[in-house]
Enzyme design. Structure first.
Site, short mmCIF file in Angstrom:
data_model
loop_
_atom_site.label_atom_id
_atom_site.label_comp_id
_atom_site.label_asym_id
_atom_site.label_seq_id
_atom_site.Cartn_x
_atom_site.Cartn_y
_atom_site.Cartn_z
N HIS A 26 -3.48 -5.00 0.45
CA HIS A 26 -2.90 -5.52 1.69
C HIS A 26 -2.93 -7.04 1.66
O HIS A 26 -3.97 -7.64 1.94
CB HIS A 26 -3.68 -5.02 2.90
CG HIS A 26 -3.47 -3.58 3.22
ND1 HIS A 26 -2.55 -3.15 4.15
CD2 HIS A 26 -4.05 -2.47 2.73
CE1 HIS A 26 -2.58 -1.82 4.22
NE2 HIS A 26 -3.49 -1.39 3.37
N GLU B 197 -1.68 -9.09 3.75
CA GLU B 197 -1.90 -9.64 5.10
C GLU B 197 -3.37 -9.62 5.51
O GLU B 197 -3.75 -10.26 6.49
CB GLU B 197 -1.03 -8.88 6.12
CG GLU B 197 -1.55 -7.53 6.56
CD GLU B 197 -1.28 -6.39 5.58
OE1 GLU B 197 -1.49 -5.23 5.97
OE2 GLU B 197 -0.86 -6.66 4.43
N CYS C 45 0.85 -1.20 0.00
CA CYS C 45 0.00 0.00 0.00
C CYS C 45 0.89 1.25 0.00
O CYS C 45 1.50 1.57 -1.01
CB CYS C 45 -0.99 -0.04 1.16
SG CYS C 45 -2.35 1.14 1.00
#
Length: 209
Positions: free
Chosen positions: A184, A186, A83
């Site tokens: 993202h 994660e 990001c």
């Protein structure tokens, strides 16, 4: 992959890195958090530029060690920018003053969309990064108002695209061992974690050469 891969997360001081660190540790990494940009690229086998914060303060934190970090990235240090971390791979940003790392030629600008920020799931198109393909990461989680706009030269580094309200933008970039994702990973469910694991596996293989 062994569980001894040394990974450094460069902390701009902007927010909670817990979910990212947890995903890296699940992937088998030994993680340290570093606030000094020059120190972040010393004695490490991989670097993570996290996705929390705004460009100007992050660039300010990066400035004292920008040359050292850029040299390390161009020298082959496996790096994942997420990001904001991906945006820092570009030259500069309309979000605020300061210099990026200049790994991908281009500038960051605001999404030209009715709904900003973009928050939620979005498709990845024209995927050509083998790590994204191996992780079967075709839909990812976004939380962003700004995106990278590569120059014609920089477009060659784009490895996936997404579109939000008619605005098409790079979802991922790669230059050598440096990878950036506007999304993202994660937070992108099991395929996102698989992508992080794949990145760490490649970094570990390189560290053993």
């Amino acid at each position: 992959m062994t569980d001894t891969l040394r990974v450094t997360v460069f902390d701009y001081g902007a927010g909670n890195l817990h979910s990212l660190v947890k995903a890296l540790e699940i992937g088998g990494a030994a993680v340290r958090i570093e606030t000094d940009p020059a120190a972040a690229v010393r004695d490490t086998e991989a670097l993570i530029l996290p996705g929390v914060g705004a460009f100007a303060p992050a660039a300010d934190r990066l400035a004292p060690g920008l040359a050292a970090m850029r040299a390390a990235l161009l020298g082959g240090l496996p790096t994942l920018g997420i990001c904001l971390g991906m945006q820092l791979l570009f030259d500069a940003s309309d979000e605020g003053p300061g210099a990026g790392l200049g790994i991908v030629p281009g500038r960051v600008s605001r999404l030209t969309a009715a709904r900003v920020p973009q928050i939620g799931w979005n498709r990845l198109d024209e995927v050509r990064d083998p790590l994204l393909a191996a992780a079967a990461l075709s839909v990812a989680y976004y939380a962003n108002s700004f995106v990278g706009r590569p120059t014609p030269e920089g477009v060659s580094y784009v490895t996936a695209w997404s579109e939000h309200d008619g605005d098409r933008f790079p979802a991922a970039v790669r230059r050598g061992n440096v990878i950036g994702t506007q999304f993202h990973p994660e937070k992108s469910s099991a395929p996102g974690v698989a992508f992080i694991r794949a990145f760490l596996t490649v970094a570990a293989a390189r560290s053993q050469v």
